[in-house]
Scaffold this active site. Sequence first.
Site: not given
Ligand SMILES: NC(=O)c1ccc[n+]([C@@H]2O[C@H](COP(=O)([O-])OP(=O)(O)OC[C@H]3O[C@@H](n4cnc5c(N)ncnc54)[C@H](O)[C@@H]3O)[C@@H](O)[C@H]2O)c1
Length: 443
Positions: A108, A226, A254, A282
């Site tokens: 979501a 992350n 990246d 990362h």
């Molecule tokens: N590796 C990369 O290149 C990269 C790039 C961008 C973002 N990210 C990471 O990706 C993650 C998600 O980003 P986003 O923008 O979609 O965030 P977001 O906050 O919009 O969505 C995260 C979702 O995860 C859900 N969630 C939380 N705990 C959970 C669990 N235990 N099980 C299942 N769902 C759970 C939340 O309810 C939320 O809906 C973050 O950790 C962000 O830092 C990584």
Amino acid sequence: MAMSDLSTPKTTSPLLRSSSQLRLSSKLHLSNQFRHLLLPTPLHTSSISKISCSVSQNNQAPVAVQDNGSVKTKKECYGVFCLTYDLKAEEETKSWKKMISIAVSGAAGMISNHLLFKLASGAVFGPDQPIALKLLGSERSIQALEGVAMELEDSLFPLLREVDIGTDPYEVFQDVEWALLIGAKPRGPGMERAALLDINGQIFAEQGKALNAVASPNVKVLVVGNPCNTNALICLKNAPNIPAKNFHALTRLDENRAKCQLALKAGVFYDKVSNMTIWGNHSTTQVPDFLNARINGRPVKEVITDHKWLEEGFTESVQKRGGLLIQKWGRSSAASTAVSIVDAIKSLVTPTPEGDWFSTGVYTNGNPYGIAEDLVFSMPCRSNGDGDYELVKDVEIDDYLRKRIAKSEAELLAEKKCVAHLTGDGIAFCDLGPVDTMLPGEV
Ligand SMILES: NC(=O)c1ccc[n+]([C@@H]2O[C@H](COP(=O)([O-])OP(=O)(O)OC[C@H]3O[C@@H](n4cnc5c(N)ncnc54)[C@H](O)[C@@H]3O)[C@@H](O)[C@H]2O)c1
């Protein structure tokens, strides 16, 4: 959507009714797992006139029968989607591959809101690959997950055969062949990075255990949440029955950003940039490798003669891209992250172009670069398209790169100590130093 709505039988087109209502009803499990079986309504039934559908004995694979009685694509086809959706009347009925199951956690969230629609459209696994989506969310996001499932329904994707939503990874990960682990807790104001490692590490320890228990034994796992490298390490340590090689941490965003920056500097379109490696974590210790990257097949240093920019400006421009984007857009990079997830998966399911490679965070055991074992570290890889990969061996590492790679390695070793209690390595000891190396806007 009211819960009662979920169990209400859907209306189907007359064509589908004649196919024994195959897999068309919506089901509701009254646990915390909701299940949408999407209505696979043909989009353009008028264009597939003179084709009817009969159901095979296992009630799985109806076969497309033409008016003249000849059976098309009998073996491969699954579900009512044996029928082509192509509007061109002259096109042959297509055959479908066996459906694959893909789990997406954080379904979501912002990234998933882009990614799910790409997966369902066929842009990732191909136009003949039906998929089932298993959406995992947190307890708080269950309503939002229903909303996501409704949007998927309303998109009428012919390739999307099932959507399950739930909050229990042991249910959602059942038999999945891909697990895209995006969900994680965001870093709250003032939260120490060590605290984030612990909070999110626990999520990935639990999800690793669940994958180990119920997923396909050869499931491919891509960790996005992350800090993704260490989360991937935690996940694989908790899933001893799944090959460690199957776990990835996403560093493709990246890589894509680095390609874009080199293209901008060289004044070429970004498809001319190849062999781009992101080494390491990362985080801001990541090392975008301009030594081995190529522009129009030539070494970057030959094309971009401003070596000062390469050594100082380039890395920073890649690292600060996310922060800059937040300043402009007011939110973090969700769309381009979703695109990079697509790229990362496609790099594993399609053969790598001759001479090129891609970056992904993978388990370091047996690596040829002398990087400490038992980490998840971004390195250059190639694939023959079967979902697996090999490390590229003949990559030059000079003193400049070696020093920076060592810094990222040290950071990951320190992160690993912080999560020792989650990897089965004893008591955690966390000393990450004074410098915060999270990527701006990506926690
Ligand atoms: N590796 C990369 O290149 C990269 C790039 C961008 C973002 N990210 C990471 O990706 C993650 C998600 O980003 P986003 O923008 O979609 O965030 P977001 O906050 O919009 O969505 C995260 C979702 O995860 C859900 N969630 C939380 N705990 C959970 C669990 N235990 N099980 C299942 N769902 C759970 C939340 O309810 C939320 O809906 C973050 O950790 C962000 O830092 C990584």
